[in-house]
Scaffold this motif. Structure first.
Motif, short mmCIF file in Angstrom:
data_model
loop_
_atom_site.label_atom_id
_atom_site.label_comp_id
_atom_site.label_asym_id
_atom_site.label_seq_id
_atom_site.Cartn_x
_atom_site.Cartn_y
_atom_site.Cartn_z
N LEU A 64 -12.45 -1.45 -2.23
CA LEU A 64 -11.57 -0.38 -1.79
C LEU A 64 -10.38 -0.94 -1.04
CD1 LEU A 64 -14.29 2.06 -0.35
CD2 LEU A 64 -13.16 2.22 -2.58
N VAL A 65 -9.31 -0.12 -0.93
CA VAL A 65 -8.13 -0.52 -0.17
C VAL A 65 -8.10 0.23 1.15
CG1 VAL A 65 -6.77 -1.10 -2.21
CG2 VAL A 65 -6.68 1.23 -1.26
N SER A 66 -7.33 -0.29 2.09
CA SER A 66 -7.05 0.40 3.34
C SER A 66 -5.54 0.53 3.49
CB SER A 66 -7.64 -0.37 4.53
OG SER A 66 -7.04 -1.65 4.63
N PHE A 67 -5.11 1.49 4.32
CA PHE A 67 -3.69 1.78 4.50
C PHE A 67 -3.32 1.61 5.97
CE2 PHE A 67 -5.30 4.13 0.92
CZ PHE A 67 -4.31 4.06 -0.05
N GLU A 68 -2.12 1.04 6.20
CA GLU A 68 -1.66 0.84 7.57
C GLU A 68 -0.15 0.86 7.61
OE1 GLU A 68 -1.86 -2.46 11.20
OE2 GLU A 68 -2.83 -2.87 9.26
N ILE A 69 0.41 1.60 8.57
CA ILE A 69 1.85 1.59 8.79
C ILE A 69 2.21 0.32 9.55
CG2 ILE A 69 3.79 2.75 9.92
CD1 ILE A 69 2.29 5.39 9.58
N ILE A 70 3.08 -0.49 8.96
CA ILE A 70 3.47 -1.74 9.63
C ILE A 70 4.87 -1.65 10.22
CG2 ILE A 70 1.90 -3.17 8.29
CD1 ILE A 70 4.25 -3.98 6.54
N SER A 71 5.65 -0.64 9.80
CA SER A 71 6.95 -0.40 10.43
C SER A 71 7.34 1.05 10.21
CB SER A 71 8.04 -1.33 9.87
OG SER A 71 8.33 -1.01 8.53
N GLN A 72 8.06 1.62 11.18
CA GLN A 72 8.46 3.03 11.09
C GLN A 72 9.68 3.27 11.96
OE1 GLN A 72 6.52 7.51 11.55
NE2 GLN A 72 5.34 5.76 12.26
N THR A 73 10.67 3.93 11.38
CA THR A 73 11.87 4.32 12.12
C THR A 73 12.20 5.77 11.80
OG1 THR A 73 12.72 2.07 11.92
CG2 THR A 73 14.29 3.78 12.57
N PRO A 74 12.22 6.65 12.84
CA PRO A 74 11.89 6.40 14.24
C PRO A 74 10.39 6.20 14.46
CG PRO A 74 12.29 8.72 13.90
CD PRO A 74 12.63 8.05 12.60
N LEU A 78 5.12 9.68 12.22
CA LEU A 78 4.03 9.97 11.29
C LEU A 78 2.86 9.03 11.54
CD1 LEU A 78 6.11 10.28 7.99
CD2 LEU A 78 5.47 12.13 9.55
N SER A 79 1.71 9.44 11.07
CA SER A 79 0.53 8.58 11.07
C SER A 79 -0.08 8.61 9.68
CB SER A 79 -0.49 9.05 12.12
OG SER A 79 -0.93 10.37 11.84
N ILE A 80 -0.99 7.67 9.40
CA ILE A 80 -1.58 7.59 8.07
C ILE A 80 -3.09 7.44 8.20
CG2 ILE A 80 -1.38 5.07 7.82
CD1 ILE A 80 -0.54 5.67 4.85
N GLY A 85 -4.95 7.24 2.70
CA GLY A 85 -3.51 7.09 2.59
C GLY A 85 -2.72 8.36 2.78
N GLU A 86 -3.27 9.33 3.49
CA GLU A 86 -2.58 10.60 3.71
C GLU A 86 -1.66 10.49 4.91
OE1 GLU A 86 -4.25 14.92 3.28
OE2 GLU A 86 -4.63 14.23 5.32
N LEU A 87 -0.36 10.78 4.69
CA LEU A 87 0.63 10.78 5.77
C LEU A 87 0.65 12.15 6.43
CD1 LEU A 87 3.76 8.94 4.31
CD2 LEU A 87 2.39 8.19 6.26
N THR A 88 0.58 12.18 7.76
CA THR A 88 0.63 13.44 8.49
C THR A 88 1.59 13.31 9.68
OG1 THR A 88 -1.29 12.78 9.81
CG2 THR A 88 -1.70 14.13 7.85
N VAL A 89 1.97 14.48 10.22
CA VAL A 89 2.87 14.51 11.36
C VAL A 89 2.11 14.08 12.61
CG1 VAL A 89 4.29 15.98 12.82
CG2 VAL A 89 4.29 16.31 10.34
N ALA A 90 2.66 13.09 13.31
CA ALA A 90 2.06 12.62 14.55
C ALA A 90 2.80 13.16 15.77
CB ALA A 90 2.04 11.09 14.59
N LEU A 105 9.55 4.23 6.46
CA LEU A 105 8.31 3.54 6.80
C LEU A 105 8.01 2.46 5.77
CD1 LEU A 105 7.66 6.92 6.86
CD2 LEU A 105 5.69 6.07 8.11
N THR A 106 7.20 1.51 6.20
CA THR A 106 6.57 0.57 5.29
C THR A 106 5.08 0.64 5.54
OG1 THR A 106 8.48 -0.91 5.30
CG2 THR A 106 6.39 -1.83 4.53
N VAL A 107 4.33 0.90 4.48
CA VAL A 107 2.87 0.97 4.57
C VAL A 107 2.29 -0.18 3.76
CG1 VAL A 107 0.84 2.29 3.87
CG2 VAL A 107 2.75 3.45 4.98
N THR A 108 1.39 -0.92 4.36
CA THR A 108 0.71 -1.98 3.62
C THR A 108 -0.62 -1.45 3.09
OG1 THR A 108 -0.09 -4.26 3.70
CG2 THR A 108 -0.43 -2.94 5.68
#
Length: 326
Positions: A64-74, A78-80, A85-90, A105-108
């Motif tokens: 399986l894969v995992s998801f992580e935000i590695i950069s975000q502006t502003p 958001l969170s994931i 891999g669901e993006l939601t309002v943080a 954003l960049t998500v790995t």
């Protein structure tokens, strides 16, 4: 010979198993492969905490894969969900079109030491505003500071009872504010007292429409699920087939809503005038404007309307007779 066969068959089985084992050991390891896609979307700036913005795609050939935000502006908008891999309002306060019209954003997407990045761009647009709380957005409201314009029927429920402008208004003119009516459980769009002496109950059942110019006859409301609404000095008819003003059927299946307003000649009169306020209507991308004035007679149960239709400059007039259906 029989003895030779007994020895030969097991020997061949051993050789085949040995050959397969040897081949498997020599097969190179394909390794872990991870794939993902970039993601772009547009959101409104009235989202709340936890609202879903989208799903980031991620796959792997093993496990399986995992998801992580590695950069975000502003940062922090958001969170994931690291599993799906669901993006939601943080932080809803950050999602403001006037301040942050774009979120990048960049998500790995990762499986062990193997990962791929998904580049995400989210455009943020200003949500439509309803300044006076009447349920009509400012860009289409006739008067965005008056919650009682346009006037509504007693069955209207799209108002915002948390809006202070709407709460302080008195849309039915009975002396009680809309807020007081909500608190008291009464209808803010229907006065408890009625100055009109029109017997609107006459018009609350099935009606027949006859166009005197075109000769069409249309009996409206054979369907009891959508009866005309008659109230204090008005009659509301919703025409899903767009036949009332000789305009249908409309291919885009829009519904023509018509409110006829009654006014008796004097208190207690059974005759008087009736009118239809100017109304725009779109059918197959053709914008038309309807307006009508006429008379009503309670004794003969007849309404006669002289109407005008303006189809983007192509104007025609007609006479519509409305009678009750026994």
């Amino acid at each position: 010979m029989k003895y030779f066969k007994k020895i030969l068959v097991p020997l061949l089985s051993v050789l085949l198993v040995s050959a397969c084992t040897s081949d498997d050991e020599n097969t190179p390891d394909r390794g872990v492969v991870v794939t993902t896609l970039d993601f772009n979307t547009t959101i409104l700036d009235n989202l709340e905490f936890g609202d879903v913005v989208g799903n980031i795609k991620g796959r792997t050939n093993i496990g399986l894969v995992s998801f992580e935000i590695i950069s975000q502006t502003p940062e922090g908008a958001l969170s994931i969900d690291e599993i799906v891999g669901e993006l939601t309002v943080a932080n809803p306060d950050i999602i403001d079109a006037s301040v942050n019209p774009e979120i990048v954003l960049t998500v790995t997407v990762k499986n062990g030491d193997v990962s791929k990045n998904s580049n995400i761009t989210i455009a943020v647009e200003a949500a439509p505003v309803d300044n006076d709380g009447d349920g009509i957005f400012s860009d289409t409201d006739q008067d965005d500071n008056d919650p009682c314009v346009p006037s509504q029927l007693p069955n209207y429920t799209d108002f915002d009872e948390t809006n202070p402008i709407w709460m302080a208004a008195d849309c039915d003119g009975d002396g009680d504010t809309n807020g007081d009516e909500i608190a008291n459980g009464t209808n803010p769009y229907e006065s408890a007292t009625c100055d009109s002496m029109v017997d609107t109950d006459i018009w609350s059942g099935p009606l027949a429409f006859k166009d005197e110019v075109f000769g069409d006859v249309y009996e409206y409301n054979s369907n009891p699920n959508s009866p005309p609404i008659a109230g204090c000095g008005f009659l509301f008819v919703s025409d899903p087939l767009d036949y009332i003003f000789n305009y249908g059927p409309c291919a885009d299946t829009d519904t023509l809503d018509i409110t006829l307003t009654f006014e008796p000649d004097f208190d207690g009169a059974t005759e008087g005038t009736v009118s239809v306020t100017e109304q725009d209507y779109t059918c197959d991308f053709l914008v038309s404007t309807f307006t009508a004035t006429g008379t009503y007679d309670e004794l003969t149960e007849t309404i006669i309307l002289n109407y005008t239709v303006d189809e983007e400059g192509d104007i025609f007039d007609g006479i519509l007779t409305i009678t009750t259906v026994p």
